[in-house]
Design a protein around this motif. Structure first.
Motif, mmCIF file in Angstrom:
data_model
loop_
_atom_site.group_PDB
_atom_site.id
_atom_site.type_symbol
_atom_site.label_atom_id
_atom_site.label_comp_id
_atom_site.label_asym_id
_atom_site.label_seq_id
_atom_site.Cartn_x
_atom_site.Cartn_y
_atom_site.Cartn_z
ATOM 1 N N ARG A 463 0.836 -1.207 0.000
ATOM 2 C CA ARG A 463 0.000 0.000 0.000
ATOM 3 C C ARG A 463 0.874 1.262 0.000
ATOM 4 N NH1 ARG A 463 -4.427 2.181 4.424
ATOM 5 N NH2 ARG A 463 -2.638 2.058 5.827
ATOM 6 N N GLY A 464 1.922 1.259 0.810
ATOM 7 C CA GLY A 464 2.818 2.412 0.856
ATOM 8 C C GLY A 464 3.453 2.694 -0.491
ATOM 9 N N LEU A 465 3.854 1.632 -1.186
ATOM 10 C CA LEU A 465 4.432 1.797 -2.518
ATOM 11 C C LEU A 465 3.417 2.371 -3.488
ATOM 12 C CD1 LEU A 465 6.494 1.283 -4.808
ATOM 13 C CD2 LEU A 465 5.655 -1.065 -4.905
ATOM 14 N N SER A 466 2.227 1.829 -3.486
ATOM 15 C CA SER A 466 1.183 2.295 -4.398
ATOM 16 C C SER A 466 0.844 3.760 -4.159
ATOM 17 C CB SER A 466 -0.071 1.428 -4.231
ATOM 18 O OG SER A 466 -1.097 1.854 -5.097
ATOM 19 N N GLU A 467 0.730 4.144 -2.905
ATOM 20 C CA GLU A 467 0.401 5.543 -2.583
ATOM 21 C C GLU A 467 1.502 6.482 -3.075
ATOM 22 O OE1 GLU A 467 -2.311 4.855 1.450
ATOM 23 O OE2 GLU A 467 -0.191 5.418 1.621
ATOM 24 N N GLN A 468 2.742 6.073 -2.943
ATOM 25 C CA GLN A 468 3.850 6.915 -3.397
ATOM 26 C C GLN A 468 3.807 7.118 -4.905
ATOM 27 O OE1 GLN A 468 7.745 5.565 -2.245
ATOM 28 N NE2 GLN A 468 8.794 6.968 -3.658
ATOM 29 N N ILE A 469 3.628 6.036 -5.657
ATOM 30 C CA ILE A 469 3.626 6.134 -7.119
ATOM 31 C C ILE A 469 2.409 6.923 -7.603
ATOM 32 C CG2 ILE A 469 3.541 4.837 -9.267
ATOM 33 C CD1 ILE A 469 6.212 4.674 -7.723
ATOM 34 N N LEU A 470 1.237 6.658 -7.053
ATOM 35 C CA LEU A 470 0.033 7.380 -7.467
ATOM 36 C C LEU A 470 0.130 8.863 -7.132
ATOM 37 C CD1 LEU A 470 -2.768 4.828 -6.478
ATOM 38 C CD2 LEU A 470 -2.180 5.586 -8.794
ATOM 39 N N SER A 471 0.743 9.187 -6.005
ATOM 40 C CA SER A 471 0.900 10.594 -5.624
ATOM 41 C C SER A 471 1.815 11.317 -6.610
ATOM 42 C CB SER A 471 1.460 10.700 -4.196
ATOM 43 O OG SER A 471 0.549 10.153 -3.255
ATOM 44 N N GLN A 472 2.865 10.634 -7.060
ATOM 45 C CA GLN A 472 3.762 11.228 -8.063
ATOM 46 C C GLN A 472 3.013 11.511 -9.357
ATOM 47 O OE1 GLN A 472 7.682 8.629 -6.642
ATOM 48 N NE2 GLN A 472 7.012 8.560 -8.751
ATOM 49 N N VAL A 473 2.215 10.547 -9.790
ATOM 50 C CA VAL A 473 1.527 10.680 -11.072
ATOM 51 C C VAL A 473 0.448 11.752 -11.017
ATOM 52 C CG1 VAL A 473 0.017 9.485 -12.704
ATOM 53 C CG2 VAL A 473 2.024 8.307 -11.772
ATOM 54 N N LYS A 474 -0.309 11.788 -9.920
ATOM 55 C CA LYS A 474 -1.436 12.715 -9.824
ATOM 56 C C LYS A 474 -1.038 14.096 -9.319
ATOM 57 C CE LYS A 474 -4.803 9.000 -9.141
ATOM 58 N NZ LYS A 474 -5.414 9.201 -10.466
ATOM 59 N N GLY A 475 0.159 14.201 -8.752
ATOM 60 C CA GLY A 475 0.612 15.497 -8.263
ATOM 61 C C GLY A 475 -0.031 15.909 -6.968
ATOM 62 N N GLU A 476 -0.639 14.993 -6.262
ATOM 63 C CA GLU A 476 -1.249 15.267 -4.959
ATOM 64 C C GLU A 476 -1.254 13.983 -4.143
ATOM 65 O OE1 GLU A 476 -5.118 16.649 -6.007
ATOM 66 O OE2 GLU A 476 -5.904 14.637 -6.360
ATOM 67 N N ALA A 477 -1.369 14.135 -2.822
ATOM 68 C CA ALA A 477 -1.316 12.973 -1.940
ATOM 69 C C ALA A 477 -2.487 12.033 -2.210
ATOM 70 C CB ALA A 477 -1.324 13.420 -0.483
ATOM 71 N N VAL A 478 -2.189 10.751 -2.272
ATOM 72 C CA VAL A 478 -3.207 9.724 -2.492
ATOM 73 C C VAL A 478 -3.151 8.729 -1.342
ATOM 74 C CG1 VAL A 478 -3.947 7.810 -3.966
ATOM 75 C CG2 VAL A 478 -3.089 9.934 -5.000
ATOM 76 N N THR A 479 -4.323 8.379 -0.817
ATOM 77 C CA THR A 479 -4.420 7.396 0.249
ATOM 78 C C THR A 479 -5.247 6.218 -0.224
ATOM 79 O OG1 THR A 479 -4.287 9.115 1.966
ATOM 80 C CG2 THR A 479 -5.136 6.957 2.634
ATOM 81 N N GLU A 480 -4.680 5.018 -0.124
ATOM 82 C CA GLU A 480 -5.373 3.803 -0.531
ATOM 83 C C GLU A 480 -6.076 3.169 0.671
ATOM 84 O OE1 GLU A 480 -5.501 2.875 -3.809
ATOM 85 O OE2 GLU A 480 -3.571 1.968 -4.327
ATOM 86 N N GLU A 481 -7.236 2.592 0.448
ATOM 87 C CA GLU A 481 -7.932 1.874 1.504
ATOM 88 C C GLU A 481 -7.237 0.542 1.756
ATOM 89 O OE1 GLU A 481 -12.363 -0.005 2.510
ATOM 90 O OE2 GLU A 481 -12.076 1.334 0.788
ATOM 91 N N TYR A 482 -6.958 0.252 3.013
ATOM 92 C CA TYR A 482 -6.217 -0.958 3.375
ATOM 93 C C TYR A 482 -6.988 -2.205 2.955
ATOM 94 C CZ TYR A 482 -3.786 -4.444 6.224
ATOM 95 O OH TYR A 482 -3.091 -5.555 6.654
ATOM 96 N N ILE A 483 -6.278 -3.152 2.341
ATOM 97 C CA ILE A 483 -6.868 -4.425 1.927
ATOM 98 C C ILE A 483 -6.402 -5.507 2.893
ATOM 99 C CG2 ILE A 483 -7.032 -6.154 0.093
ATOM 100 C CD1 ILE A 483 -6.425 -3.932 -1.915
#
Length: 498
Positions: A463-483
């Motif tokens: 989840r931490g990895l995904s949030e980092q990559i998505l935040s880079q792409v979108k230009g804003e902080a992204v939080t994923e719901e824990y699975i």
């Protein structure tokens, strides 16, 4: 950082040096300062080709000569340094006349090349870059935003390599044991009431006769023994009576993403099919969590220290007969061929696709396609396209023999089972994405693999990895719901320890 990292690093480049022309076709060595070929080459079109891999030197020189004779065009291949490659090409293209008309580049850098104006759409009137001549993987690798901006040249990917001799010995032993057991059962059933030997027993000893073990039967059993899943490797290890020299049934470089990525390659999406879509990123999902949980569980069966085990050590262990299975890239083929030739590897070997996790979870290896790119600044695009097509198709039949690279061009793949297996793996592989915004994904995923192998919680790490990559792409902080990780069945301990 390991040599394979250079495949996943962001961009290679050249030491700035003028490309000066020599008489005849240049062999690929760096040219000296102060030479000029303007007068000598006057009236004859000249193409400049840049590349960074020294192993291509002889092949490119030969291909350049063949093309020059066929088209009356001089081609000068120039070996350049590997630092800031595209930046140096751009500088040369903008400020000098000594720039490459075409160059060799990993497909992960194609977006950067295109946006800098250093790549042009291929001119392929014959439609030679098509599914008729290349696997879909190669076509996707050279495509960007609906355009093909390079010619697929050669590829790198990983596959499962195995010691075939060990499997043949195991197959023969199993067949012999089965034949003896069957003969014993038949003999017992056929004894007459006086207990006299009957047909099926050896007349001298009274023991059951063993059925002949044919080469065909052994070959068929070997095919059955080759694991198609990680679970299959564990079952193999549990029943394998290893020779004294074998240290491990399965060992691979767990510290390098190139040899690990197949665990998540079927379910982690970074850039969509063509690796160029920022809206298509799906790293954190139930399937990738299940795959990495299975990966983590392997640590209890194959205790591999990522600080001690390297790709080089794994390959050497395989060459020394210490391993039955490993994950390796195409470079192992030449090393094995040389070891067989000099007698240091007294075995047969085989290559097959990387195993799935189990019957439900599939795998896909990562691949890099090296591409012949026509410089967008070239004033000879038509001729450069013709040479790029010639280089990657007609000439590529000599690529493996000369440079030990496997060509992307289907018709040029060497006619061996091992080369065909790597080509098959490439055809099913995931092309490395081209997006500049996710260029650090590979380093971060490698870190995540290392943490998970060491025992970190799988879902939270991913989840931490995904949030980092998505935040880079979108230009804003992204939080994923824990699975919540799904429950997994516990594997039985194998009898093979390291």
């Amino acid at each position: 950082m390991k040599k394979r990292k250079k495949i996943l690093g962001v961009f290679l480049a050249v030491a700035a040096a003028a490309v000066l022309l020599l008489v005849g076709v240049y062999s690929g060595r760096n040219v000296g300062q102060g030479e000029t070929g303007d007068a000598i080459l006057a009236g004859k079109p000249t193409l400049n080709l840049w590349y960074t891999d020294e192993s291509l030197e002889d092949f490119l020189a030969s291909a350049a000569l063949d093309f020059s004779e066929e088209r009356n065009v001089r081609v000068i291949p120039t070996l350049v340094s590997g630092l800031e490659y595209l930046e140096s090409i751009q500088e040369a293209s903008l400020s000098t006349n000594a720039y490459p008309d075409l160059y060799i580049l990993g497909n992960e850098s194609l977006e950067k090349a295109w946006l800098a104006g250093l790549a042009s759409e291929i001119r392929d009137a014959e439609n030679s870059v098509s599914a008729e001549h290349f696997p879909e993987t190669a076509i996707r690798a050279v495509s960007y935003q609906g355009k093909m901006i390079g010619y697929p040249f050669f590829f790198e990917t990983s596959a499962l390599v195995y010691n075939k001799t060990y499997l043949e010995e195991m197959a023969a032993a199993l067949l012999e044991a089965e034949a003896d057991a069957l003969a014993g059962q038949e003999a017992m059933a056929a004894l007459d009431e006086n207990g006299e030997p009957v047909a099926g027993e050896d007349a001298a000893t009274g023991e059951p006769e063993s059925a002949a073990i044919t080469e065909e039967a052994i070959a068929q059993r070997v095919e059955e023994l080759i694991p198609t899943t990680i679970d299959g490797i564990l079952r193999f290890a549990d029943s394998y009576n290893a020779p004294e020299q074998v240290e491990a049934v399965f060992r691979w470089d767990v510290s390098d993403i190139f040899y690990n990525y197949f665990f998540v390659g079927n379910y982690a999406d970074v850039g969509g099919p063509y690796g160029d879509d920022e809206n298509s990123i799906d790293i954190y999902n139930e399937e990738t969590i299940r795959c990495l949980t299975a990966y983590q569980d392997l640590n209890q069966f194959f205790s591999i220290d990522p600080d001690e085990v390297t790709y080089e050590s794994v390959v050497q262990d395989f060459l020394d007969g210490k391993l039955v299975f490993t994950v390796a890239t195409t470079d192992i083929l030449n090393r094995l061929e040389e070891a067989v030739a000099d007698g240091s590897f007294p075995y047969e070997y085989g290559v097959t696709r990387t195993p799935d996790i189990d019957e439900e979870l599939g795998t896909r290896s990562l691949s890099v396609t090296n591409v012949a790119v026509v410089n967008g600044y070239s004033e000879q695009k038509e001729t450069a396209n013709a040479f790029a097509r010639f280089l990657t198709q007609e000439a590529s039949a000599e690529l493996y023999e000369s440079a030990h690279k496997l060509p992307a061009f289907t018709e040029a793949v060497p006619e061996t089972e091992q080369a065909a297996a790597f080509a098959g793996e490439y055809a099913q592989s995931v092309p490395i994405p081209k997006m500049m915004t996710t260029s650090n994904y590979w380093v971060q995923m490698e870190i995540a693999f290392t943490q998970i192998w060491g025992g970190e919680e799988v879902s939270e790490t991913l989840r931490g990895l995904s949030e980092q990559i998505l935040s880079q792409v979108k230009g804003e902080a992204v939080t994923e719901e824990y699975i919540e990780p799904p429950l997994q069945e516990t594997q039985t301990e194998t009898g093979m320890e390291e």
